[in-house]
Design an enzyme around this catalytic site. Sequence first.
Site, short mmCIF file in Angstrom:
data_model
loop_
_atom_site.label_atom_id
_atom_site.label_comp_id
_atom_site.label_asym_id
_atom_site.label_seq_id
_atom_site.Cartn_x
_atom_site.Cartn_y
_atom_site.Cartn_z
N LYS A 147 71.19 -11.64 -15.75
CA LYS A 147 72.02 -12.75 -16.20
C LYS A 147 73.41 -12.26 -16.59
O LYS A 147 73.59 -11.09 -16.94
CB LYS A 147 71.39 -13.42 -17.43
CG LYS A 147 70.12 -14.21 -17.15
CD LYS A 147 69.59 -14.81 -18.44
CE LYS A 147 68.33 -15.61 -18.20
NZ LYS A 147 68.60 -16.87 -17.48
N ARG A 166 58.25 -19.95 -14.21
CA ARG A 166 57.22 -20.54 -13.35
C ARG A 166 56.18 -19.50 -12.91
O ARG A 166 55.05 -19.84 -12.61
CB ARG A 166 57.89 -21.20 -12.13
CG ARG A 166 58.61 -20.24 -11.20
CD ARG A 166 59.67 -20.93 -10.37
NE ARG A 166 60.84 -21.25 -11.17
CZ ARG A 166 61.92 -21.89 -10.68
NH1 ARG A 166 61.95 -22.25 -9.41
NH2 ARG A 166 62.94 -22.16 -11.46
#
Length: 494
Positions: free
Chosen positions: A279, A353
């Site tokens: 990130k 997920r």
Amino acid sequence: MEFQAKTSSPVALRSGFLVLPVFEKGELPAVTAAVDKACGGQISKLIKQGDVEGTLAEVCSLPQLEGCAAQRILLLGFGKKKEAISGDDFDKAIKKAAASVKSSPAKDVAVAIAEVAVKDRDEAWKARHTAKLFGDALYKVNAQKSGNGKVIALKKGFYCCDSKKTSAINSALATGTAIAKGMALCKDLGNLPGNICTPTYLSNEARKLARGNSKLTAKILNEKQMRELKMGSLLSVAAGSDEEAQLIVLEYKGGAKTAKPTVLVGKGITFDSGGISLKPGAAMDEMKYDMCGAASVLGTLKTVVELALPINLVVIVAAAENMPSGRATKPGDIVTSMSGQTIEILNTDAEGRLVLCDALTYAERFKPKAVVDVATLTGACIVALGNHTSGLYSNSDELAQKLFDAGIKAGDKAWHMPLWDEYQKQLDSNFADIANIGTPGAGSVTAACFLSRFTKSYDWAHLDIAGTAWTGGAAKGASGRPVSMLVEYLLQHA
């Protein structure tokens, strides 16, 4: 903070702060008029002078008035007298009152708002929200600060009501207080830094919840046990971290033995660097909040235990840390989930997920009547809905409607988003059964579509709380959402 019903006259009630409603155009409810009369018309005088207008959430704090036993009075505006206000407007006013009382040296508060009409809501709802919002307003972050800072004096609350309603109001107040406690646990866990709130820390907190409660058991699966279950997807996220992943399973048996449980699944990424798909550095500290899904389901369980709800509930937390290292999963790697489906990992920053899909497969063994997962899953949800509303996806319209209604009633809203087959093809992979990210567009939808492939055996809903779980900037902190919504949903079953 504990609330209790009071049937004595507000005029004679000895309290540190007495909250009284006022309406626009100088109209006073009977309770406020009675206090005004006892005090020689001093409230009416302020209204005539223009100091109080009665607009929604307007507050005016007064020192002790002769003729009234309260040490202070807070006049709280509720708008036009003839119109029932919305639940949202009621919450707005109570939040403003709670903030004003919190900043005072008052040790207790009495709230006399029986004459305020709220559209489609009864007195018990008002009492519950009053206790919840006052309790939430008193939340204080100071766990890691040296010294205790300013001590909040307010400890007790009274809700003025008719003597015939005492039992119902006390029950509602207890529910509101319990919800506030669940939200506080959610905030506590969310606000902790990643070097303290690790997957193991979450496991220990789960054990604390279960300690001494015969209805609640805690089971923690380590990485060896997860490998035996073939949870290759979840383990791929933890591969780059020195912190061992944990699958936390809490079973609350408050209902009939034959009753199927509701299962809540929380994403517990205790810090998300993005892994190899690193990130940007700006605001990366806020990635400690990537476990707020886990925090919210644990907070919800705390409330359920506090209220001893007669339901069966299973809480599953998939806890891991997503870090880059020589052992970390790489873009292009293919892993096999517990369900047997293979996943091509195109972006290691789409890791939520990957832990959830194995937890959702594990949930099958409980033969649930419904499964709800909660996750700070996608920035795309913030693009779609902003920071006010959580995203709601489901393979059951009936379940989605129940959660939607619960959110409206709790003042903790979610919006039902599409989960249509047209979006599924965006997850196609040339090399595996499914890719972990979709082609551009509808990122929150395709993330939910990914999860839906692991939930075909039961009714399931997904709450994407990326925009609602915490606040950034100067007011940075966990919000405690969606504990209130989840509790409201579970109360329907109780």
